[in-house]
Design an enzyme around this catalytic site. Structure first.
Site, mmCIF file in Angstrom:
data_model
loop_
_atom_site.group_PDB
_atom_site.id
_atom_site.type_symbol
_atom_site.label_atom_id
_atom_site.label_comp_id
_atom_site.label_asym_id
_atom_site.label_seq_id
_atom_site.Cartn_x
_atom_site.Cartn_y
_atom_site.Cartn_z
ATOM 1 N N CYS A 73 25.630 30.912 38.357
ATOM 2 C CA CYS A 73 25.335 29.569 38.869
ATOM 3 C C CYS A 73 25.126 28.657 37.668
ATOM 4 O O CYS A 73 24.189 28.860 36.880
ATOM 5 C CB CYS A 73 24.090 29.611 39.746
ATOM 6 S SG CYS A 73 23.556 27.981 40.339
ATOM 7 N N CYS A 196 27.299 21.492 42.261
ATOM 8 C CA CYS A 196 27.566 22.903 41.944
ATOM 9 C C CYS A 196 28.112 22.963 40.523
ATOM 10 O O CYS A 196 29.174 22.403 40.241
ATOM 11 C CB CYS A 196 28.571 23.487 42.935
ATOM 12 S SG CYS A 196 29.138 25.156 42.506
#
Length: 261
Positions: A73, A196
């Site tokens: 991530c 994101c």
């Protein structure tokens, strides 16, 4: 079990962070899912444990909000770096281990730059691109992105037969003035997120391939949660290296919460 939890966000991509340097904390899938629940828990797109790792500053253990450990991530990596600074582990530079290997990071107040892994392959399909920037991303150009139904269209692609086992994140992108507007449907969250990190990285590389970046080695990204910057070098048509994801990583609050065993 009583936990001290910290909330951080990077352009609206938010995370629960826990200091696990003593290795005394082990969470079940249901506990992680509950902590990330926006109605019954703290609420977040994901949860991270910061742990010690020999030879480097720390280790990042990342879980999606569905409770499952997941792939890299980008915004999470930037936020856990800011958390490590808060804990006094690092100051202006960091080196840490994530699920996809070792990452470097630079810290300037609440601005964190994270070095991503090289990308050596980009699949160009009919109307889409597919690549892995630490997590898999399906990238598609669209028109009218502000009103685009990201949830419905992203869910269709995410659940396509090709991705039924591993799943994929889905990024919809459109060039707007000198920025690239990116909206993302995230697997593991199973919804659109405000930002994101690995997704905007994938979008920036695809924009470079298509020749729509304002700068061939730098891409300003607009997300619903704010702006990010992606810098990179390209050596071959499908090969990118020295990739840096840059943007804010901010402390939100800390709290103590009782977690049912």
């Amino acid at each position: 079990m009583q936990l001290q939890c910290y909330k951080y966000q990077g352009t609206g991509n938010d995370f629960v962070l826990i200091d696990n340097r003593e290795k005394t904390i082990s969470l079940t899938t249901e506990q992680v899912k509950w902590l990330c629940d926006r109605r019954f828990g703290i609420g977040a797109d994901g949860l991270m444990l910061l742990e010690l790792e020999p030879g480097i500053d720390f280790k990042m253990v990342y879980f999606n909000s569905d409770g499952n450990e997941s792939s890299m991530c980008g915004n999470g990596g930037r936020c856990i770096t800011a958390f490590a600074k808060y804990l006094g582990i690092v100051t202006t530079h960091a080196k840490f281990l994530a699920i996809d290997g070792i990452h470097e990071a630079k810290i300037d107040n609440d601005w964190v730059s994270l070095k991503m892994n090289d990308v050596r392959e980009v699949e160009a399909g009919e109307g889409y691109f597919y690549l892995n920037t630490g997590s898999p991303h399906y990238v598609k150009f669209v028109n009218g992105i502000e009103n685009f139904d990201v949830f419905t269209e992203g869910k269709k692609i995410r659940n396509n037969d090709r991705f039924v086992f591993e799943g994929t994140n889905v990024n919809f992108i459109e060039k707007k003035d000198n920025e690239l507007f990116v909206r993302t449907y995230e697997r593991g969250v199973e919804d659109e997120t405000l930002s994101c990190g690995t997704g905007v990285t994938a979008a920036a590389l695809v924009a470079a391939l298509k020749g729509v970046s304002s700068d061939k080695n730098n891409c300003v990204i607009k997300t619903l949660g704010g702006n990010l910057n992606v810098k990179f070098e390209k050596v071959l048509e499908n090969t990118f290296y020295n990739i840096w994801l840059e943007g804010p990583a901010k402390f939100v609050f800390k709290t103590t919460i009782d977690v049912v065993d």
